[in-house]
Motif scaffolding. Structure first.
Motif, mmCIF file in Angstrom:
data_model
loop_
_atom_site.group_PDB
_atom_site.id
_atom_site.type_symbol
_atom_site.label_atom_id
_atom_site.label_comp_id
_atom_site.label_asym_id
_atom_site.label_seq_id
_atom_site.Cartn_x
_atom_site.Cartn_y
_atom_site.Cartn_z
ATOM 1 N N GLY A 1 0.828 -1.215 0.000
ATOM 2 C CA GLY A 1 0.000 0.000 0.000
ATOM 3 C C GLY A 1 0.853 1.253 0.000
ATOM 4 O O GLY A 1 0.503 2.265 -0.604
ATOM 5 N N ARG B 1 3.629 1.322 -1.396
ATOM 6 C CA ARG B 1 4.304 1.255 -2.696
ATOM 7 C C ARG B 1 5.832 1.231 -2.552
ATOM 8 O O ARG B 1 6.557 1.933 -3.268
ATOM 9 N N PRO C 1 10.159 17.314 4.643
ATOM 10 C CA PRO C 1 9.247 16.423 5.382
ATOM 11 C C PRO C 1 8.057 15.968 4.533
ATOM 12 O O PRO C 1 7.487 16.765 3.790
ATOM 13 N N VAL C 2 7.744 14.696 4.627
ATOM 14 C CA VAL C 2 6.542 14.148 3.984
ATOM 15 C C VAL C 2 5.843 13.230 4.989
ATOM 16 O O VAL C 2 6.460 12.781 5.958
ATOM 17 N N THR C 3 4.569 12.996 4.747
ATOM 18 C CA THR C 3 3.840 12.005 5.531
ATOM 19 C C THR C 3 3.623 10.796 4.637
ATOM 20 O O THR C 3 3.071 10.920 3.546
ATOM 21 N N SER D 1 -0.370 7.722 5.232
ATOM 22 C CA SER D 1 -1.377 8.550 5.913
ATOM 23 C C SER D 1 -2.770 7.945 5.754
ATOM 24 O O SER D 1 -2.949 6.904 5.140
ATOM 25 N N TYR E 1 -11.268 8.609 -0.839
ATOM 26 C CA TYR E 1 -10.152 8.328 -1.753
ATOM 27 C C TYR E 1 -9.543 6.931 -1.654
ATOM 28 O O TYR E 1 -8.709 6.572 -2.474
ATOM 29 N N PHE F 1 -6.707 4.726 -4.255
ATOM 30 C CA PHE F 1 -5.382 4.176 -3.942
ATOM 31 C C PHE F 1 -5.307 2.702 -4.347
ATOM 32 O O PHE F 1 -4.294 2.242 -4.868
ATOM 33 N N GLN G 1 -4.956 2.539 -8.023
ATOM 34 C CA GLN G 1 -3.571 2.860 -8.419
ATOM 35 C C GLN G 1 -2.696 1.610 -8.331
ATOM 36 O O GLN G 1 -1.844 1.373 -9.184
ATOM 37 N N MET H 1 -9.597 16.055 -7.544
ATOM 38 C CA MET H 1 -8.261 16.141 -6.935
ATOM 39 C C MET H 1 -7.441 14.897 -7.283
ATOM 40 O O MET H 1 -7.915 13.791 -7.126
ATOM 41 N N VAL I 1 -4.537 12.316 -6.503
ATOM 42 C CA VAL I 1 -3.894 11.911 -5.248
ATOM 43 C C VAL I 1 -2.482 11.394 -5.518
ATOM 44 O O VAL I 1 -2.230 10.757 -6.537
ATOM 45 N N ASN I 2 -1.597 11.683 -4.586
ATOM 46 C CA ASN I 2 -0.228 11.187 -4.686
ATOM 47 C C ASN I 2 -0.207 9.677 -4.534
ATOM 48 O O ASN I 2 -1.044 9.103 -3.832
ATOM 49 N N ILE I 3 0.770 9.056 -5.134
ATOM 50 C CA ILE I 3 0.970 7.621 -4.967
ATOM 51 C C ILE I 3 1.088 7.302 -3.473
ATOM 52 O O ILE I 3 1.707 8.045 -2.716
ATOM 53 N N ALA I 4 0.433 6.205 -3.056
ATOM 54 C CA ALA I 4 0.518 5.693 -1.685
ATOM 55 C C ALA I 4 0.078 6.711 -0.632
ATOM 56 O O ALA I 4 0.533 6.661 0.502
ATOM 57 N N ALA I 5 -0.799 7.628 -1.001
ATOM 58 C CA ALA I 5 -1.326 8.610 -0.044
ATOM 59 C C ALA I 5 -0.212 9.406 0.631
ATOM 60 O O ALA I 5 -0.316 9.798 1.789
ATOM 61 N N CYS I 6 0.861 9.643 -0.118
ATOM 62 C CA CYS I 6 1.992 10.386 0.431
ATOM 63 C C CYS I 6 1.662 11.877 0.450
ATOM 64 O O CYS I 6 1.225 12.443 -0.557
ATOM 65 N N ILE I 7 1.840 12.493 1.597
ATOM 66 C CA ILE I 7 1.566 13.933 1.735
ATOM 67 C C ILE I 7 2.900 14.669 1.729
ATOM 68 O O ILE I 7 3.754 14.441 2.577
ATOM 69 N N THR I 8 3.074 15.546 0.737
ATOM 70 C CA THR I 8 4.395 16.159 0.540
ATOM 71 C C THR I 8 4.454 17.594 1.063
ATOM 72 O O THR I 8 5.507 18.210 1.014
ATOM 73 N N PRO J 1 4.275 19.765 4.325
ATOM 74 C CA PRO J 1 4.232 19.655 5.783
ATOM 75 C C PRO J 1 3.163 20.580 6.374
ATOM 76 O O PRO J 1 2.973 21.689 5.882
#
Lengths: 390, 87
Positions: A97, A99, A205-207, A210, A216, A220, A223, B1, B3-10, B12
Protein backbone atom coordinates in the motif's frame (compact mmCIF):
# COMPACT_ATOMS: atom_id res chain seq x y z
CA UNK A 1 33.73 -12.00 -15.09
CA UNK A 2 30.73 -14.19 -14.34
CA UNK A 3 31.78 -17.43 -12.69
CA UNK A 4 30.17 -20.83 -12.46
CA UNK A 5 29.94 -22.67 -9.17
CA UNK A 6 27.84 -25.33 -7.50
CA UNK A 7 25.75 -24.06 -4.64
CA UNK A 8 22.58 -24.38 -2.58
CA UNK A 9 19.62 -22.28 -3.66
CA UNK A 10 19.99 -20.31 -0.44
CA UNK A 11 23.54 -19.37 -1.36
CA UNK A 12 22.45 -18.36 -4.85
CA UNK A 13 19.94 -15.93 -3.30
CA UNK A 14 22.57 -14.47 -0.95
CA UNK A 15 24.89 -13.96 -3.95
CA UNK A 16 22.11 -12.09 -5.75
CA UNK A 17 21.50 -9.88 -2.72
CA UNK A 18 25.20 -9.03 -2.62
CA UNK A 19 25.32 -8.28 -6.34
CA UNK A 20 22.32 -5.95 -6.03
CA UNK A 21 24.13 -3.88 -3.41
CA UNK A 22 21.30 -4.22 -0.93
CA UNK A 23 21.68 -1.59 1.81
CA UNK A 24 19.41 -2.88 4.57
CA UNK A 25 18.52 -6.45 5.52
CA UNK A 26 16.10 -7.16 8.36
CA UNK A 27 15.27 -10.80 8.83
CA UNK A 28 14.30 -13.50 11.27
CA UNK A 29 15.48 -17.05 10.71
CA UNK A 30 12.99 -19.82 9.89
CA UNK A 31 13.47 -23.20 8.26
CA UNK A 32 13.99 -23.61 5.30
CA UNK A 33 14.96 -19.96 4.73
CA UNK A 34 17.64 -19.78 7.44
CA UNK A 35 20.67 -20.34 5.23
CA UNK A 36 19.77 -17.34 3.12
CA UNK A 37 19.89 -14.87 6.00
CA UNK A 38 22.85 -16.66 7.60
CA UNK A 39 24.86 -16.34 4.40
CA UNK A 40 23.94 -12.66 4.08
CA UNK A 41 24.87 -12.05 7.74
CA UNK A 42 28.26 -13.59 7.02
CA UNK A 43 28.74 -11.39 3.97
CA UNK A 44 27.92 -8.29 6.02
CA UNK A 45 30.22 -9.40 8.87
CA UNK A 46 33.06 -10.04 6.40
CA UNK A 47 32.61 -6.65 4.80
CA UNK A 48 31.70 -8.25 1.44
CA UNK A 49 28.33 -6.48 1.56
CA UNK A 50 28.12 -2.99 3.03
CA UNK A 51 24.63 -3.25 4.46
CA UNK A 52 22.86 -2.54 7.72
CA UNK A 53 21.81 -5.93 9.11
CA UNK A 54 18.96 -5.54 11.57
CA UNK A 55 18.32 -8.32 14.05
CA UNK A 56 14.63 -8.45 14.90
CA UNK A 57 12.48 -10.51 17.24
CA UNK A 58 9.87 -11.66 14.73
CA UNK A 59 8.91 -11.63 11.08
CA UNK A 60 6.32 -8.94 11.79
CA UNK A 61 9.19 -6.75 12.96
CA UNK A 62 11.41 -7.83 10.06
CA UNK A 63 8.91 -6.59 7.51
CA UNK A 64 8.20 -3.47 9.59
CA UNK A 65 11.92 -2.65 9.68
CA UNK A 66 12.12 -3.24 5.92
CA UNK A 67 9.22 -0.82 5.41
CA UNK A 68 10.91 1.89 7.49
CA UNK A 69 14.23 1.36 5.74
CA UNK A 70 12.66 1.31 2.29
CA UNK A 71 10.80 4.54 3.07
CA UNK A 72 14.17 6.26 3.48
CA UNK A 73 15.03 5.25 -0.08
CA UNK A 74 17.33 2.32 0.74
CA UNK A 75 17.35 -0.93 -1.23
CA UNK A 76 16.15 -3.57 1.23
CA UNK A 77 15.83 -7.33 1.39
CA UNK A 78 14.32 -9.94 3.63
CA UNK A 79 13.48 -13.61 3.43
CA UNK A 80 11.02 -15.84 5.22
CA UNK A 81 8.85 -18.94 4.97
CA UNK A 82 5.55 -20.41 6.10
CA UNK A 83 4.61 -19.23 9.62
CA UNK A 84 6.98 -16.32 9.21
CA UNK A 85 5.16 -15.14 6.09
CA UNK A 86 1.85 -15.66 7.86
CA UNK A 87 3.06 -13.52 10.76
CA UNK A 88 4.00 -10.81 8.25
CA UNK A 89 0.54 -10.86 6.69
CA UNK A 90 -0.66 -7.57 8.19
CA UNK A 91 2.51 -5.71 7.26
CA UNK A 92 2.66 -7.12 3.72
CA UNK A 93 -0.35 -4.96 2.90
CA UNK A 94 1.37 -1.92 4.36
CA UNK A 95 4.50 -2.50 2.26
CA UNK A 96 2.45 -2.78 -0.94
CA UNK A 97 0.00 0.00 0.00
CA UNK A 98 2.92 2.32 0.69
CA UNK A 99 4.30 1.25 -2.70
CA UNK A 100 7.73 0.31 -1.34
CA UNK A 101 9.95 -1.74 -3.67
CA UNK A 102 11.00 -4.33 -1.09
CA UNK A 103 12.23 -7.68 -2.36
CA UNK A 104 11.63 -10.79 -0.29
CA UNK A 105 12.43 -14.42 -0.93
CA UNK A 106 9.90 -16.86 0.42
CA UNK A 107 11.24 -20.38 0.84
CA UNK A 108 7.92 -22.12 0.28
CA UNK A 109 6.96 -24.33 3.22
CA UNK A 110 3.70 -25.83 4.47
CA UNK A 111 1.69 -24.08 7.18
CA UNK A 112 0.88 -25.47 10.62
CA UNK A 113 -1.01 -27.29 12.08
CA UNK A 114 0.12 -30.03 12.08
CA UNK A 115 3.60 -28.57 12.25
CA UNK A 116 5.53 -29.36 9.12
CA UNK A 117 8.75 -27.86 7.85
CA UNK A 118 8.60 -29.34 4.35
CA UNK A 119 7.71 -27.81 1.04
CA UNK A 120 4.39 -26.80 -0.42
CA UNK A 121 3.13 -23.45 -1.72
CA UNK A 122 0.17 -22.77 0.59
CA UNK A 123 2.07 -20.02 2.41
CA UNK A 124 2.65 -17.64 -0.49
CA UNK A 125 -0.58 -18.56 -2.30
CA UNK A 126 -2.41 -17.37 0.83
CA UNK A 127 -0.82 -13.94 0.27
CA UNK A 128 -1.81 -13.65 -3.39
CA UNK A 129 -4.14 -10.69 -2.77
CA UNK A 130 -1.71 -8.70 -0.62
CA UNK A 131 -0.54 -6.46 -3.48
CA UNK A 132 2.86 -8.15 -3.85
CA UNK A 133 4.23 -9.23 -7.18
CA UNK A 134 4.91 -12.99 -6.99
CA UNK A 135 7.48 -14.90 -9.04
CA UNK A 136 7.78 -18.70 -8.69
CA UNK A 137 11.15 -20.13 -9.74
CA UNK A 138 12.14 -23.56 -10.97
CA UNK A 139 15.89 -23.68 -10.35
CA UNK A 140 18.60 -22.16 -8.19
CA UNK A 141 19.89 -20.22 -11.19
CA UNK A 142 16.43 -18.79 -11.73
CA UNK A 143 16.23 -17.88 -8.02
CA UNK A 144 19.43 -15.85 -8.29
CA UNK A 145 18.39 -14.23 -11.56
CA UNK A 146 14.86 -13.51 -10.33
CA UNK A 147 16.09 -11.62 -7.27
CA UNK A 148 18.05 -9.32 -9.56
CA UNK A 149 15.08 -8.95 -11.90
CA UNK A 150 12.81 -8.38 -8.89
CA UNK A 151 14.61 -5.17 -7.91
CA UNK A 152 14.46 -3.97 -11.49
CA UNK A 153 10.68 -4.55 -11.63
CA UNK A 154 9.90 -3.31 -8.11
CA UNK A 155 11.87 -0.08 -8.47
CA UNK A 156 10.46 0.89 -11.86
CA UNK A 157 8.58 4.20 -11.52
CA UNK A 158 5.62 2.68 -13.36
CA UNK A 159 5.43 -0.13 -10.81
CA UNK A 160 6.74 0.64 -7.29
CA UNK A 161 5.43 -2.54 -5.74
CA UNK A 162 7.15 -5.11 -3.51
CA UNK A 163 8.17 -8.44 -5.03
CA UNK A 164 8.09 -11.89 -3.47
CA UNK A 165 10.38 -14.42 -5.12
CA UNK A 166 8.99 -17.83 -4.19
CA UNK A 167 11.35 -20.82 -4.25
CA UNK A 168 10.46 -24.29 -3.07
CA UNK A 169 11.85 -24.91 0.40
CA UNK A 170 14.47 -27.71 0.57
CA UNK A 171 13.80 -28.74 -3.04
CA UNK A 172 15.72 -25.63 -4.09
CA UNK A 173 17.01 -23.93 -0.93
CA UNK A 174 18.91 -27.01 0.28
CA UNK A 175 19.77 -28.55 -3.07
CA UNK A 176 23.10 -28.01 -4.78
CA UNK A 177 22.97 -27.08 -8.44
CA UNK A 178 25.38 -25.46 -10.87
CA UNK A 179 24.81 -21.72 -10.81
CA UNK A 180 26.40 -18.96 -12.85
CA UNK A 181 27.07 -15.93 -10.66
CA UNK A 182 26.97 -12.77 -12.77
CA UNK A 183 29.61 -10.13 -12.74
CA UNK A 184 29.05 -7.08 -10.49
CA UNK A 185 29.54 -4.68 -13.39
CA UNK A 186 26.89 -6.51 -15.43
CA UNK A 187 24.42 -6.16 -12.56
CA UNK A 188 25.25 -2.47 -12.17
CA UNK A 189 24.50 -1.99 -15.85
CA UNK A 190 21.20 -3.82 -15.51
CA UNK A 191 20.04 -2.34 -12.23
CA UNK A 192 20.20 1.46 -11.99
CA UNK A 193 20.55 3.21 -8.65
CA UNK A 194 17.35 3.45 -6.66
CA UNK A 195 15.56 6.81 -6.63
CA UNK A 196 12.09 6.83 -5.10
CA UNK A 197 9.63 9.67 -5.82
CA UNK A 198 9.14 10.27 -2.08
CA UNK A 199 11.49 9.39 0.77
CA UNK A 200 11.69 10.14 4.47
CA UNK A 201 14.07 13.08 4.71
CA UNK A 202 14.05 15.68 7.52
CA UNK A 203 15.05 18.36 4.98
CA UNK A 204 11.87 17.72 2.98
CA UNK A 205 9.25 16.42 5.38
CA UNK A 206 6.54 14.15 3.98
CA UNK A 207 3.84 12.01 5.53
CA UNK A 208 3.88 8.39 4.33
CA UNK A 209 1.18 5.87 5.13
CA UNK A 210 -1.38 8.55 5.91
CA UNK A 211 -5.13 8.19 6.28
CA UNK A 212 -7.10 7.29 3.17
CA UNK A 213 -10.74 7.95 4.02
CA UNK A 214 -13.76 6.63 2.07
CA UNK A 215 -13.45 9.60 -0.33
CA UNK A 216 -10.15 8.33 -1.75
CA UNK A 217 -9.34 4.79 -0.48
CA UNK A 218 -10.72 3.20 -3.64
CA UNK A 219 -8.49 5.36 -5.82
CA UNK A 220 -5.38 4.18 -3.94
CA UNK A 221 -6.41 0.56 -4.50
CA UNK A 222 -7.03 1.25 -8.19
CA UNK A 223 -3.57 2.86 -8.42
CA UNK A 224 -2.13 -0.44 -7.12
CA UNK A 225 -4.10 -2.41 -9.69
CA UNK A 226 -2.84 -0.11 -12.47
CA UNK A 227 0.71 -0.54 -11.18
CA UNK A 228 0.21 -4.32 -11.37
CA UNK A 229 -0.92 -3.97 -14.99
CA UNK A 230 2.24 -1.95 -15.68
CA UNK A 231 4.25 -4.64 -13.92
CA UNK A 232 3.28 -7.16 -16.61
CA UNK A 233 4.93 -5.03 -19.27
CA UNK A 234 7.87 -4.02 -17.05
CA UNK A 235 8.53 -7.63 -15.99
CA UNK A 236 8.58 -8.69 -19.64
CA UNK A 237 11.03 -5.89 -20.53
CA UNK A 238 13.13 -6.64 -17.45
CA UNK A 239 13.40 -10.27 -18.55
CA UNK A 240 14.26 -9.38 -22.16
CA UNK A 241 16.99 -6.95 -21.10
CA UNK A 242 18.24 -9.51 -18.61
CA UNK A 243 18.63 -11.97 -21.46
CA UNK A 244 20.58 -9.42 -23.51
CA UNK A 245 23.05 -8.76 -20.70
CA UNK A 246 23.29 -12.14 -18.96
CA UNK A 247 22.27 -14.53 -21.73
CA UNK A 248 19.41 -16.07 -19.75
CA UNK A 249 15.70 -15.32 -19.89
CA UNK A 250 12.60 -16.98 -18.51
CA UNK A 251 9.52 -15.11 -19.73
CA UNK A 252 6.42 -14.57 -17.63
CA UNK A 253 5.35 -18.12 -18.43
CA UNK A 254 7.32 -21.04 -19.78
CA UNK A 255 5.92 -23.10 -22.63
CA UNK A 256 7.34 -26.62 -22.87
CA UNK A 257 6.36 -28.92 -25.72
CA UNK A 258 3.17 -26.96 -26.33
CA UNK A 259 3.25 -26.70 -30.15
CA UNK A 260 0.95 -29.68 -30.77
CA UNK A 261 -0.19 -30.45 -27.23
CA UNK A 262 -3.91 -31.02 -26.68
CA UNK A 263 -3.16 -31.99 -23.09
CA UNK A 264 -1.31 -29.44 -21.00
CA UNK A 265 -0.10 -29.75 -17.44
CA UNK A 266 0.12 -26.45 -15.60
CA UNK A 267 2.25 -25.84 -12.53
CA UNK A 268 4.49 -23.40 -10.68
CA UNK A 269 7.99 -23.73 -9.24
CA UNK A 270 10.42 -26.62 -9.11
CA UNK A 271 7.83 -29.26 -9.96
CA UNK A 272 8.19 -28.14 -13.57
CA UNK A 273 11.55 -29.95 -13.56
CA UNK A 274 9.96 -33.29 -12.66
CA UNK A 275 7.23 -32.75 -15.23
CA UNK A 276 9.76 -31.99 -17.99
CA UNK A 277 11.61 -35.24 -17.14
CA UNK A 278 8.34 -37.14 -17.36
CA UNK A 279 7.39 -35.55 -20.67
CA UNK A 280 10.84 -36.18 -22.14
CA UNK A 281 10.61 -39.86 -21.17
CA UNK A 282 7.07 -40.04 -22.55
CA UNK A 283 8.07 -38.56 -25.91
CA UNK A 284 4.45 -37.66 -26.76
CA UNK A 285 4.08 -34.33 -28.49
CA UNK A 286 0.39 -34.33 -27.56
CA UNK A 287 1.26 -33.55 -23.97
CA UNK A 288 2.94 -30.30 -22.89
CA UNK A 289 3.70 -28.17 -19.87
CA UNK A 290 2.86 -24.59 -19.05
CA UNK A 291 4.80 -23.18 -16.11
CA UNK A 292 3.40 -20.04 -14.55
CA UNK A 293 6.44 -18.03 -13.44
CA UNK A 294 4.70 -14.72 -12.74
CA UNK A 295 1.64 -15.44 -10.61
CA UNK A 296 0.95 -11.80 -9.62
CA UNK A 297 0.23 -9.93 -11.78
CA UNK A 298 -1.29 -12.94 -13.57
CA UNK A 299 -0.31 -12.99 -17.26
CA UNK A 300 -3.84 -13.79 -18.46
CA UNK A 301 -3.34 -12.98 -22.14
CA UNK A 302 -0.09 -14.93 -22.38
CA UNK A 303 -1.74 -17.95 -20.72
CA UNK A 304 -4.72 -17.81 -23.11
CA UNK A 305 -2.34 -17.61 -26.06
CA UNK A 306 -0.18 -20.47 -24.79
CA UNK A 307 -3.26 -22.68 -24.28
CA UNK A 308 -5.01 -21.75 -27.52
CA UNK A 309 -4.49 -25.26 -28.96
CA UNK A 310 -5.15 -27.12 -25.69
CA UNK A 311 -8.23 -29.29 -25.12
CA UNK A 312 -7.65 -30.50 -21.56
CA UNK A 313 -5.57 -28.83 -18.87
CA UNK A 314 -4.52 -30.49 -15.63
CA UNK A 315 -3.25 -28.06 -13.00
CA UNK A 316 -0.84 -29.74 -10.61
CA UNK A 317 -0.30 -27.57 -7.57
CA UNK A 318 0.97 -27.69 -4.02
CA UNK A 319 -1.87 -25.82 -2.33
CA UNK A 320 -5.56 -26.26 -1.73
CA UNK A 321 -8.32 -23.86 -0.81
CA UNK A 322 -9.93 -25.77 2.02
CA UNK A 323 -13.67 -25.53 1.58
CA UNK A 324 -13.44 -24.94 -2.16
CA UNK A 325 -11.92 -28.33 -2.84
CA UNK A 326 -9.24 -27.24 -5.30
CA UNK A 327 -6.05 -25.23 -5.53
CA UNK A 328 -5.98 -21.50 -6.24
CA UNK A 329 -4.16 -21.90 -9.54
CA UNK A 330 -6.86 -24.22 -10.86
CA UNK A 331 -9.59 -21.76 -9.87
CA UNK A 332 -7.73 -18.95 -11.61
CA UNK A 333 -7.05 -21.03 -14.72
CA UNK A 334 -10.78 -21.76 -14.99
CA UNK A 335 -11.46 -18.05 -14.71
CA UNK A 336 -8.87 -17.14 -17.34
CA UNK A 337 -10.14 -19.86 -19.72
CA UNK A 338 -13.83 -19.15 -19.13
CA UNK A 339 -15.79 -19.61 -22.33
CA UNK A 340 -12.87 -21.20 -24.19
CA UNK A 341 -14.27 -24.72 -23.98
CA UNK A 342 -10.99 -26.02 -22.56
CA UNK A 343 -11.61 -28.58 -19.82
CA UNK A 344 -9.72 -27.78 -16.64
CA UNK A 345 -8.80 -30.58 -14.22
CA UNK A 346 -6.89 -30.21 -10.99
CA UNK A 347 -4.36 -32.26 -9.07
CA UNK A 348 -3.56 -31.39 -5.48
CA UNK A 349 -0.08 -32.73 -4.83
CA UNK A 350 2.94 -32.52 -2.60
CA UNK A 351 1.26 -30.93 0.42
CA UNK A 352 3.58 -30.81 3.42
CA UNK A 353 6.50 -32.08 1.37
CA UNK A 354 4.93 -35.33 0.07
CA UNK A 355 7.05 -36.52 -2.84
CA UNK A 356 5.57 -35.86 -6.24
CA UNK A 357 6.77 -38.74 -8.38
CA UNK A 358 6.85 -39.39 -12.09
CA UNK A 359 4.05 -41.93 -11.47
CA UNK A 360 1.82 -39.16 -10.07
CA UNK A 361 2.47 -37.03 -13.13
CA UNK A 362 1.72 -39.96 -15.44
CA UNK A 363 -1.57 -40.46 -13.58
CA UNK A 364 -2.40 -36.77 -14.12
CA UNK A 365 -1.68 -37.18 -17.82
CA UNK A 366 -3.74 -40.38 -18.04
CA UNK A 367 -6.72 -38.71 -16.38
CA UNK A 368 -6.46 -35.83 -18.83
CA UNK A 369 -6.27 -38.31 -21.73
CA UNK A 370 -9.43 -40.06 -20.53
CA UNK A 371 -11.17 -36.69 -20.36
CA UNK A 372 -9.94 -35.87 -23.86
CA UNK A 373 -11.53 -39.10 -25.12
CA UNK A 374 -14.84 -38.12 -23.61
CA UNK A 375 -14.71 -40.32 -20.51
CA UNK A 376 -16.00 -38.84 -17.30
CA UNK A 377 -13.14 -38.34 -14.85
CA UNK A 378 -12.68 -36.87 -11.39
CA UNK A 379 -12.33 -33.11 -11.72
CA UNK A 380 -9.89 -33.00 -8.80
CA UNK A 381 -7.54 -35.70 -7.58
CA UNK A 382 -5.15 -35.74 -4.64
CA UNK A 383 -1.95 -37.35 -5.84
CA UNK A 384 -0.75 -40.27 -3.73
CA UNK A 385 -3.43 -39.84 -1.08
CA UNK A 386 -3.54 -42.68 1.45
CA UNK A 387 -7.29 -43.31 1.44
CA UNK A 388 -6.94 -45.91 4.21
CA UNK A 389 -5.50 -43.29 6.57
CA UNK A 390 -8.52 -41.00 6.40
CA UNK B 1 -8.26 16.14 -6.94
CA UNK B 2 -5.34 13.96 -8.07
CA UNK B 3 -3.89 11.91 -5.25
CA UNK B 4 -0.23 11.19 -4.69
CA UNK B 5 0.97 7.62 -4.97
CA UNK B 6 0.52 5.69 -1.69
CA UNK B 7 -1.33 8.61 -0.04
CA UNK B 8 1.99 10.39 0.43
CA UNK B 9 1.57 13.93 1.73
CA UNK B 10 4.40 16.16 0.54
CA UNK B 11 3.32 19.48 2.08
CA UNK B 12 4.23 19.66 5.78
CA UNK B 13 1.53 20.94 8.12
CA UNK B 14 -1.25 20.62 5.56
CA UNK B 15 -3.36 18.73 8.10
CA UNK B 16 -4.21 22.13 9.64
CA UNK B 17 -6.50 22.70 6.69
CA UNK B 18 -8.54 19.70 7.72
CA UNK B 19 -10.78 21.11 10.48
CA UNK B 20 -11.67 18.31 12.84
CA UNK B 21 -13.83 20.09 15.43
CA UNK B 22 -17.08 19.34 13.62
CA UNK B 23 -18.06 16.22 15.56
CA UNK B 24 -17.94 17.88 18.98
CA UNK B 25 -20.98 17.39 21.27
CA UNK B 26 -19.71 19.39 24.26
CA UNK B 27 -17.63 22.54 24.09
CA UNK B 28 -15.22 23.57 26.86
CA UNK B 29 -15.86 27.07 28.19
CA UNK B 30 -13.03 28.55 30.31
CA UNK B 31 -13.83 30.83 33.20
CA UNK B 32 -10.68 32.95 33.36
CA UNK B 33 -11.77 34.41 36.75
CA UNK B 34 -11.29 30.97 38.33
CA UNK B 35 -8.18 30.02 36.28
CA UNK B 36 -4.98 29.75 38.36
CA UNK B 37 -2.71 29.52 35.26
CA UNK B 38 -1.42 26.02 36.13
CA UNK B 39 -1.39 24.99 32.45
CA UNK B 40 -2.96 21.55 33.09
CA UNK B 41 -5.55 22.00 30.32
CA UNK B 42 -2.79 22.96 27.88
CA UNK B 43 -0.67 19.98 28.93
CA UNK B 44 -3.44 17.37 28.91
CA UNK B 45 -5.23 18.38 25.70
CA UNK B 46 -4.66 15.33 23.45
CA UNK B 47 -4.78 17.61 20.41
CA UNK B 48 -3.21 21.08 20.53
CA UNK B 49 -6.51 22.86 20.87
CA UNK B 50 -5.71 24.94 23.96
CA UNK B 51 -3.41 27.93 23.65
CA UNK B 52 -2.05 30.34 26.25
CA UNK B 53 -2.46 33.93 25.16
CA UNK B 54 0.08 36.69 25.90
CA UNK B 55 -2.09 38.02 28.71
CA UNK B 56 -1.94 34.64 30.44
CA UNK B 57 -5.45 33.60 29.55
CA UNK B 58 -6.22 30.23 27.98
CA UNK B 59 -8.28 29.89 24.80
CA UNK B 60 -9.86 26.89 23.06
CA UNK B 61 -9.37 26.48 19.31
CA UNK B 62 -12.82 25.22 18.32
CA UNK B 63 -11.63 24.32 14.80
CA UNK B 64 -9.88 21.31 16.28
CA UNK B 65 -11.35 20.73 19.80
CA UNK B 66 -13.35 17.50 19.72
CA UNK B 67 -14.97 18.09 23.08
CA UNK B 68 -13.37 15.17 24.87
CA UNK B 69 -13.56 17.00 28.20
CA UNK B 70 -10.12 15.98 29.44
CA UNK B 71 -9.25 19.65 30.11
CA UNK B 72 -12.36 20.11 32.26
CA UNK B 73 -11.64 16.86 34.08
CA UNK B 74 -8.04 17.81 34.82
CA UNK B 75 -8.60 21.45 35.79
CA UNK B 76 -7.85 21.66 39.56
CA UNK B 77 -9.92 24.82 40.03
CA UNK B 78 -12.99 23.70 38.10
CA UNK B 79 -12.59 26.64 35.76
CA UNK B 80 -13.69 24.71 32.66
CA UNK B 81 -17.31 23.81 32.00
CA UNK B 82 -18.44 21.47 29.24
CA UNK B 83 -21.43 23.07 27.54
CA UNK B 84 -23.73 21.18 25.13
CA UNK B 85 -23.33 22.36 21.54
CA UNK B 86 -26.65 23.60 20.21
CA UNK B 87 -27.42 25.12 16.87
Amino acid sequence: MPHKDVMHGSRAVAEAVKLCGVEVVAAYPITPQTHIVEDIAEMVANGELKAEYIMVESEHSAMSACIGASATGARVFTATASQGLALMHEVLWIASGMRLPIVMVNANRALSAPINIWNDQSDSIAERDSGWIQIYVETNQEALDSVIQAYRIAEDREVLLPVMVCMDGFVLTHTVEPVEVPDEEQVKRYLPELHLPHVLDPEQPVTMGSLGDPNYYMEFRKQQELAMENALRVAMQADEEFKEIFGRGYGLIEEYNLENAEIVLVTMGSLAGTIKETLDALGDDGVGLLRIRLFRPFPKEAVRRALSRAKVVNVIEKDVSIGFGEGALMTELKSVLYGSGIKVLGTVAGLGGRDITIAHIREAIERAKRALHGESVEEIAWAGLKEEAL
Amino acid sequence: MKVNIAACITEPGSSERNKTGGWRVFRPVINNERCIDCGSCWIFCPDASITREENGEYKVNLDFCKGCGICANECPSEAIEMVLEEK
